[in-house]
Design an enzyme around this catalytic site. Structure first.
Site, mmCIF file in Angstrom:
data_model
loop_
_atom_site.group_PDB
_atom_site.id
_atom_site.type_symbol
_atom_site.label_atom_id
_atom_site.label_comp_id
_atom_site.label_asym_id
_atom_site.label_seq_id
_atom_site.Cartn_x
_atom_site.Cartn_y
_atom_site.Cartn_z
ATOM 1 N N CYS A 116 0.820 -1.229 0.000
ATOM 2 C CA CYS A 116 0.000 0.000 0.000
ATOM 3 C C CYS A 116 0.847 1.269 0.000
ATOM 4 O O CYS A 116 0.354 2.349 -0.318
ATOM 5 C CB CYS A 116 -0.932 0.002 1.204
ATOM 6 S SG CYS A 116 -1.974 -1.455 1.249
ATOM 7 N N HIS A 253 -3.662 6.941 3.126
ATOM 8 C CA HIS A 253 -3.989 5.653 2.511
ATOM 9 C C HIS A 253 -5.393 5.251 2.975
ATOM 10 O O HIS A 253 -5.735 5.383 4.142
ATOM 11 C CB HIS A 253 -2.950 4.612 2.937
ATOM 12 C CG HIS A 253 -3.324 3.222 2.550
ATOM 13 N ND1 HIS A 253 -3.755 2.903 1.282
ATOM 14 C CD2 HIS A 253 -3.353 2.056 3.260
ATOM 15 C CE1 HIS A 253 -4.023 1.608 1.228
ATOM 16 N NE2 HIS A 253 -3.795 1.081 2.415
ATOM 17 N N ASN A 283 -10.054 -0.606 0.004
ATOM 18 C CA ASN A 283 -8.598 -0.475 0.004
ATOM 19 C C ASN A 283 -8.060 -0.944 -1.347
ATOM 20 O O ASN A 283 -8.173 -2.115 -1.694
ATOM 21 C CB ASN A 283 -8.032 -1.327 1.144
ATOM 22 C CG ASN A 283 -6.522 -1.240 1.274
ATOM 23 O OD1 ASN A 283 -5.845 -0.730 0.386
ATOM 24 N ND2 ASN A 283 -5.995 -1.740 2.372
HETATM 25 O O1 UT7 Z 1 -3.652 -1.598 3.708
HETATM 26 C C1 UT7 Z 1 -2.772 -2.191 4.630
HETATM 27 C C2 UT7 Z 1 -3.156 -1.909 5.971
HETATM 28 N N1 UT7 Z 1 -4.346 -2.625 6.314
HETATM 29 C C3 UT7 Z 1 -5.065 -2.191 7.288
HETATM 30 O O2 UT7 Z 1 -4.728 -1.178 7.815
HETATM 31 C C4 UT7 Z 1 -6.248 -2.997 7.757
HETATM 32 C C5 UT7 Z 1 -6.192 -3.117 9.241
HETATM 33 N N2 UT7 Z 1 -7.258 -3.843 9.857
HETATM 34 C C6 UT7 Z 1 -8.590 -3.523 9.843
HETATM 35 O O3 UT7 Z 1 -9.018 -2.704 9.079
HETATM 36 C C7 UT7 Z 1 -9.479 -4.202 10.846
HETATM 37 O O4 UT7 Z 1 -8.688 -4.909 11.760
HETATM 38 C C8 UT7 Z 1 -10.542 -5.149 10.252
HETATM 39 C C9 UT7 Z 1 -11.621 -4.357 9.556
HETATM 40 C C10 UT7 Z 1 -9.900 -6.108 9.276
HETATM 41 C C11 UT7 Z 1 -11.233 -5.972 11.355
HETATM 42 O O5 UT7 Z 1 -11.792 -5.099 12.339
HETATM 43 P P1 UT7 Z 1 -11.507 -5.349 13.887
HETATM 44 O O6 UT7 Z 1 -12.283 -4.360 14.627
HETATM 45 O O7 UT7 Z 1 -10.016 -5.350 14.074
HETATM 46 O O8 UT7 Z 1 -12.124 -6.766 14.122
HETATM 47 P P2 UT7 Z 1 -11.426 -8.121 14.617
HETATM 48 O O9 UT7 Z 1 -10.518 -8.669 13.577
HETATM 49 O O10 UT7 Z 1 -10.876 -7.917 15.994
HETATM 50 O O11 UT7 Z 1 -12.689 -9.066 14.739
HETATM 51 C C12 UT7 Z 1 -13.763 -8.800 15.646
HETATM 52 C C13 UT7 Z 1 -14.866 -9.827 15.405
HETATM 53 C C14 UT7 Z 1 -14.377 -11.259 15.332
HETATM 54 O O12 UT7 Z 1 -15.341 -12.093 15.961
HETATM 55 P P3 UT7 Z 1 -15.137 -12.617 17.470
HETATM 56 O O13 UT7 Z 1 -13.837 -13.386 17.427
HETATM 57 O O14 UT7 Z 1 -15.044 -11.379 18.299
HETATM 58 O O15 UT7 Z 1 -16.349 -13.434 17.698
HETATM 59 C C15 UT7 Z 1 -14.337 -11.540 13.870
HETATM 60 O O16 UT7 Z 1 -14.517 -12.915 13.567
HETATM 61 O O17 UT7 Z 1 -15.500 -9.569 14.146
HETATM 62 C C16 UT7 Z 1 -15.538 -10.774 13.392
HETATM 63 N N3 UT7 Z 1 -15.484 -10.433 11.980
HETATM 64 C C17 UT7 Z 1 -16.578 -10.157 11.252
HETATM 65 N N4 UT7 Z 1 -17.883 -10.124 11.560
HETATM 66 C C18 UT7 Z 1 -18.749 -9.795 10.593
HETATM 67 C C19 UT7 Z 1 -14.389 -10.310 11.184
HETATM 68 N N5 UT7 Z 1 -14.762 -9.966 9.944
HETATM 69 C C20 UT7 Z 1 -16.098 -9.870 9.961
HETATM 70 C C21 UT7 Z 1 -17.055 -9.522 8.981
HETATM 71 N N6 UT7 Z 1 -18.354 -9.502 9.347
HETATM 72 N N7 UT7 Z 1 -16.731 -9.214 7.716
#
Ligand code: UT7
Length: 329
Positions: A116, A253, A283
């Site tokens: 990125c 970004h 993204n």
């Molecule tokens: O471009 C390079 C840089 N990239 C980035 O900067 C991306 C960085 N990361 C993010 O944008 C975020 O971490 C995400 C959007 C990918 C995820 O958000 P989060 O608030 O960090 O969620 P998490 O990974 O901690 O997951 C929380 C919960 C999990 O469930 P449990 O374990 O709490 O039951 C996931 O399984 O949300 C669940 N989950 C979803 N639920 C519904 C993960 N993806 C989804 C989804 N829909 N699409």
């Protein structure tokens, strides 16, 4: 002899027409529009057609940037493409393919792999090549067909990424009020395992399944991203003796609205000076910053001489920031 500066003379972009909405994703994986909007700010992203390659996407953006720069293809003396989804895994470089499609021959042409951060990385290279006096007009392209490496059964990643391309022509100028002022780029490979796509035969010689998917430890990436992006901006502003209120456009970004908002709030940038396209493109990795800049330009928000701050972070990890005065018309 007066000093030669590098100037961003034009911007262009291309977003494939096909839209993948959150509602579409609800039918593909266990997710909801509400969750995606709340956690990422993304409402939809664009998908390239099956036969539409990264070079095709980059080419459309490049044509627009060249036209807006008012230069002929014969005046372009280098083509650099940042991408993590090149047409070919190893060679030829996507930059060579785009140059050929543009009829640009016998010039420096190569790809840069910095995820990125790719566009800020190639901006850094272009600045150095122009300031050295060796090059006069460099075509930069950030283009991605991320749909080719996204696993559409993995809800934690497939909601995030989209396809698209952005391009810019960097030219030489003697006027400091339209120059790229400063660029800081960096990397730390200790974090390589947190964000990767896809593995190759080099690391997995006996595995024929080379085309694996993008993998990301989202939450861990998120935390490092917020901290790094904020520190980076603070450092580049301090180094150049510029306060946040002097910035006309903050173009970060576009990975996640929560990341952008966290950085924006910490640095006290007003909302109206922050360019946001993550809601409509998701993204797009190396294409994200030039696509966002192009949107703001086409909306008539960016004018000649405006002070722009870029800030990026991605796989590697790689990161970078840039301060520039817009050199286009
Ligand atoms: O471009 C390079 C840089 N990239 C980035 O900067 C991306 C960085 N990361 C993010 O944008 C975020 O971490 C995400 C959007 C990918 C995820 O958000 P989060 O608030 O960090 O969620 P998490 O990974 O901690 O997951 C929380 C919960 C999990 O469930 P449990 O374990 O709490 O039951 C996931 O399984 O949300 C669940 N989950 C979803 N639920 C519904 C993960 N993806 C989804 C989804 N829909 N699409």
């Amino acid at each position: 002899m007066s000093k030669i500066f590098a100037s961003l003379k034009s911007i262009g972009a291309y977003a494939p027409k096909n839209i993948l909405s959150n509602k579409d994703l609800e039918k593909m994986v266990e997710t909801t529009d509400e969750w995606i909007v709340q956690r990422t700010g993304i409402k939809e992203r664009r998908l390239a057609l099956e036969n539409e390659l990264t070079s095709d996407i980059g080419l459309k953006a490049a044509k627009l940037a060249i036209e807006r720069a008012g230069v002929s293809t014969g005046e372009i003396d280098a083509v650099i493409c940042a991408t993590l989804t090149p047409d070919f895994l190893c060679m030829p470089a996507t930059a060579c393919i785009i140059a050929s499609k543009l009829g640009i021959k016998n010039v420096l042409a190569f790809d840069v792999s910095a995820a990125c951060s790719g566009f800020v990385y190639i901006l850094y290279l272009a600045k150095s090549l122009i300031e050295s006096g060796v090059h006069k007009n460099i075509l930069l392209i950030g283009a991605e067909k991320l749909s080719s490496v996204v696993d559409y059964t993995d809800r934690s990643t497939c909601i995030l990424f989209g396809d698209g391309g952005g391009a810019a022509v960097i030219g030489s100028t003697k006027y400091e009020n339209e120059a790229i002022m400063d660029i800081r780029i960096s990397a730390d490979g200790d974090y390589a395992h947190l964000l990767s796509a896809p593995r190759s035969r080099v690391t997995h010689p006996k595995d024929n399944k080379t085309l694996e998917y993008l993998q990301m430890a989202g939450n861990e990436v998120f935390k490092v991203a917020v901290k790094t992006l904020t520190n980076d901006v603070v450092e580049i502003l301090q180094k150049n003796g510029i306060t946040a209120d002097k910035i006309d456009h903050f173009i970060p970004h576009q990975a996640n609205l929560r990341i952008i908002e966290a950085v924006r709030e910490k640095l006290n940038f007003p909302h109206e000076k922050t360019v946001l396209t993550v809601q409509k493109y998701g993204n797009t990795s190396a294409a994200s910053i030039p696509m966002a800049m192009n949107d703001a330009y086409e909306e008539g928000r960016i004018k000649h001489g405006d002070l722009i701050l870029l800030d990026t972070f991605g796989g590697g990890f790689t990161w970078g920031s840039a301060l520039l005065r817009f050199g286009g018309q």
